[in-house]
Write an enzyme that holds these catalytic residues in place. Sequence first.
Site: not given
Ligand code: DGY
Length: 325
Positions: A155-156, A158, A238, A267, A286
């Site tokens: 819960m940062g 984003i 991630r 990836e 991504h």
């Molecule tokens: C980030 O900035 O770390 C994100 O994964 C980019 O989409």
Amino acid sequence: MKPYVYITRKLPEDTIVELTEHFEVKMWNHEDIPVPRETLLEEAKNADALITMLSDKVDKEVLTAGENLKVVSNLAVGFDNIDLEIATKQGIIVTNTPDVLTETTADLAFALLMAAARRIVEAAEYVKGGKWEGWSPYLLAGHDVYAKTIGIVGMGKIGEAVARRAKGFGMEILYHNRTRKLDAEKELGAVYSSFEDLVSKADYVVSLAPLTEETRNLFTADIFSKMKNSAIFINVGRGPVVDEQALYEALKNGEIAAAGLDVFEKEPISADHQLLQLPNVTALPHIGSASTETRTTMIKLCGANVKAVLSGDGPKTIVNKEVLK
Ligand code: DGY
């Protein structure tokens, strides 16, 4: 001699004018192909600053290749691709791009949740593939989003932005984080939960966790088995926080209903990867922060950080503050 800045990807010239006016700047000459390791090592020998992508491994070898390197400016909010301990030991400033990508990444996380829930990609391919022969009551029926429970792991900023979107959909919001977010609890009615409680109660388990030693392989077979059979797992953080084999088994055996994945253990994921063969997986390359506006802002922030460090000013968004002491 002007300080030398190496950028590991071809970026639009107009996004880096601030740099080209003051420094000697060179870029890797491909937009989509990562810089080869040997080139990065060669360039790092002479560079005063590197602007790197999340796909570049900035390890001890890169960080100690030369003697001039003062700043690594990473085009991402995550910085797990950089050996922070070595950078700090070497006195190299590491910067990232927080805040400017928060809303864009939350949009993508919610779009992926909606797409996985309502089988949007599958349905679009169905129509374009000429398979639509007629309407039927359960044709491509998915799951409701409105009034369901979302569980946000990580819960940062984003995470909080995703929670705001979830509130608009009348969802119950559970979250798990290292620290309590009292503002989100008050404003959004988000409820702090243990990790186990969250995964067992949520209809949508959304991982936005950064990759650290504590979060690597957080989502194991045991954790997927605790989720509801109707649960949908979304990962926009991630890839390596998930045991992908365990996720595959859980999806295949009906332990969970579906997954929406923007990030992967390795990836780019190969097209023949077993996860991509499952109809209940929605996969993206991504693109969390990939709106043109936000990517441009991120590139400019990377440039501003480099300029600040090389001009002797404080960087705007430093990751390893200890290095300044
Ligand atoms: C980030 O900035 O770390 C994100 O994964 C980019 O989409």
